[in-house]
Design a protein around this motif. Sequence first.
Motif, short mmCIF file in Angstrom:
data_model
loop_
_atom_site.label_atom_id
_atom_site.label_comp_id
_atom_site.label_asym_id
_atom_site.label_seq_id
_atom_site.Cartn_x
_atom_site.Cartn_y
_atom_site.Cartn_z
N MET A 16 -41.79 10.56 -17.76
CA MET A 16 -42.04 11.77 -16.99
C MET A 16 -41.15 11.74 -15.74
O MET A 16 -41.15 10.77 -14.98
CB MET A 16 -43.52 11.82 -16.59
CG MET A 16 -43.84 12.91 -15.60
SD MET A 16 -45.54 12.93 -14.98
CE MET A 16 -46.44 13.39 -16.42
N ASN A 17 -40.40 12.82 -15.53
CA ASN A 17 -39.57 12.87 -14.33
C ASN A 17 -40.44 13.26 -13.12
O ASN A 17 -41.58 13.69 -13.26
CB ASN A 17 -38.37 13.79 -14.52
CG ASN A 17 -38.75 15.24 -14.67
OD1 ASN A 17 -39.78 15.69 -14.19
ND2 ASN A 17 -37.91 16.01 -15.34
N LEU A 18 -39.88 13.10 -11.94
CA LEU A 18 -40.65 13.33 -10.71
C LEU A 18 -41.01 14.80 -10.51
O LEU A 18 -42.08 15.10 -9.97
CB LEU A 18 -39.87 12.80 -9.51
CG LEU A 18 -39.69 11.29 -9.48
CD1 LEU A 18 -38.82 10.88 -8.30
CD2 LEU A 18 -41.04 10.59 -9.43
N VAL A 19 -40.15 15.70 -10.95
CA VAL A 19 -40.47 17.12 -10.83
C VAL A 19 -41.74 17.44 -11.61
O VAL A 19 -42.62 18.16 -11.12
CB VAL A 19 -39.29 18.00 -11.30
CG1 VAL A 19 -39.67 19.46 -11.34
CG2 VAL A 19 -38.08 17.79 -10.39
N ASP A 20 -41.87 16.87 -12.80
CA ASP A 20 -43.09 17.08 -13.59
C ASP A 20 -44.27 16.35 -12.97
O ASP A 20 -45.38 16.89 -12.91
CB ASP A 20 -42.89 16.60 -15.03
CG ASP A 20 -41.91 17.48 -15.80
OD1 ASP A 20 -41.76 18.67 -15.43
OD2 ASP A 20 -41.28 16.98 -16.75
N LYS A 21 -44.06 15.13 -12.51
CA LYS A 21 -45.14 14.33 -11.91
C LYS A 21 -45.76 15.06 -10.72
O LYS A 21 -46.97 15.03 -10.53
CB LYS A 21 -44.59 12.98 -11.47
CG LYS A 21 -45.61 12.08 -10.81
CD LYS A 21 -45.00 10.74 -10.41
CE LYS A 21 -45.98 9.86 -9.69
NZ LYS A 21 -45.39 8.57 -9.27
N TYR A 22 -44.93 15.71 -9.92
CA TYR A 22 -45.41 16.37 -8.70
C TYR A 22 -45.41 17.89 -8.82
O TYR A 22 -45.34 18.60 -7.82
CB TYR A 22 -44.58 15.91 -7.50
CG TYR A 22 -44.82 14.46 -7.18
CD1 TYR A 22 -46.02 14.05 -6.60
CD2 TYR A 22 -43.88 13.49 -7.50
CE1 TYR A 22 -46.26 12.72 -6.33
CE2 TYR A 22 -44.12 12.15 -7.23
CZ TYR A 22 -45.31 11.77 -6.65
OH TYR A 22 -45.56 10.44 -6.38
N ARG A 23 -45.53 18.40 -10.04
CA ARG A 23 -45.54 19.85 -10.27
C ARG A 23 -46.64 20.53 -9.45
O ARG A 23 -46.43 21.60 -8.89
CB ARG A 23 -45.73 20.14 -11.77
CG ARG A 23 -45.90 21.60 -12.12
CD ARG A 23 -44.63 22.37 -12.26
NE ARG A 23 -43.72 21.72 -13.18
CZ ARG A 23 -42.40 21.78 -13.08
NH1 ARG A 23 -41.86 22.49 -12.12
NH2 ARG A 23 -41.63 21.17 -13.93
N GLU A 24 -47.82 19.92 -9.37
CA GLU A 24 -48.93 20.51 -8.61
C GLU A 24 -48.54 20.70 -7.14
O GLU A 24 -48.83 21.72 -6.53
CB GLU A 24 -50.16 19.60 -8.72
CG GLU A 24 -51.40 20.16 -8.06
CD GLU A 24 -52.61 19.25 -8.23
OE1 GLU A 24 -53.48 19.29 -7.35
OE2 GLU A 24 -52.68 18.51 -9.24
N LEU A 25 -47.85 19.73 -6.58
CA LEU A 25 -47.40 19.80 -5.19
C LEU A 25 -46.37 20.92 -5.00
O LEU A 25 -46.49 21.73 -4.09
CB LEU A 25 -46.80 18.46 -4.77
CG LEU A 25 -46.14 18.39 -3.40
CD1 LEU A 25 -47.17 18.59 -2.30
CD2 LEU A 25 -45.41 17.07 -3.24
N THR A 26 -45.39 20.98 -5.88
CA THR A 26 -44.35 22.00 -5.73
C THR A 26 -44.88 23.40 -6.03
O THR A 26 -44.46 24.36 -5.40
CB THR A 26 -43.12 21.67 -6.60
OG1 THR A 26 -43.52 21.56 -7.96
CG2 THR A 26 -42.47 20.37 -6.14
N ASP A 27 -45.82 23.49 -6.96
CA ASP A 27 -46.45 24.80 -7.22
C ASP A 27 -47.24 25.27 -6.01
O ASP A 27 -47.22 26.45 -5.66
CB ASP A 27 -47.36 24.73 -8.45
CG ASP A 27 -46.60 24.68 -9.77
OD1 ASP A 27 -45.36 24.88 -9.76
OD2 ASP A 27 -47.24 24.41 -10.81
N LEU A 28 -47.94 24.34 -5.35
CA LEU A 28 -48.68 24.69 -4.15
C LEU A 28 -47.72 25.18 -3.07
O LEU A 28 -47.99 26.18 -2.40
CB LEU A 28 -49.50 23.50 -3.64
CG LEU A 28 -50.26 23.72 -2.34
CD1 LEU A 28 -51.27 24.87 -2.47
CD2 LEU A 28 -50.96 22.44 -1.90
N ALA A 29 -46.60 24.51 -2.90
CA ALA A 29 -45.60 24.94 -1.91
C ALA A 29 -45.14 26.36 -2.21
O ALA A 29 -45.00 27.18 -1.30
CB ALA A 29 -44.43 23.96 -1.89
N THR A 30 -44.92 26.65 -3.47
CA THR A 30 -44.52 28.00 -3.87
C THR A 30 -45.64 29.00 -3.58
O THR A 30 -45.39 30.07 -3.00
CB THR A 30 -44.16 28.04 -5.37
OG1 THR A 30 -43.08 27.13 -5.60
CG2 THR A 30 -43.75 29.43 -5.81
#
Length: 123
Positions: free
Chosen positions: A1-15
């Motif tokens: 799993m790449n980091l973008v997928d691992k932290y998808r919840e974080l980046t979605d929240l930022a969006t």
Amino acid sequence: MNLVDKYRELTDLATNLSVANLQVREQDNVLYVDGTAKSAEDKESLWNAYGKLDPDFRSADVVMNIAVVEGTTTDYTVVSGDSLSKIGKAHGVSWQTIYEANKDVIKNPDLIQAGWKLKIPTA
């Protein structure tokens, strides 16, 4: 799993929080998240989300450079019986937000004194 997928919840929240100039990039096994949040509460929400994904921050695989838009503040003079929580509730902000905005005055958030002049960030 790449980091973008691992932290998808974080980046979605930022969006979802409409972080301005949001940039997410993976480089040398580190995920960089940059942008400007609308408030200290939004920034705190991002850190809380990161804390849920990596509770002890042991992975050391995320660097968050989230600034906060400089907002307007209201001046407030502490009166006897006040607490940061009470002041925050009256102004619609968290006690942590008031503490962060007044670290030059407040050394211990549990000990505030009547007569102190505080800056209360607008909600």
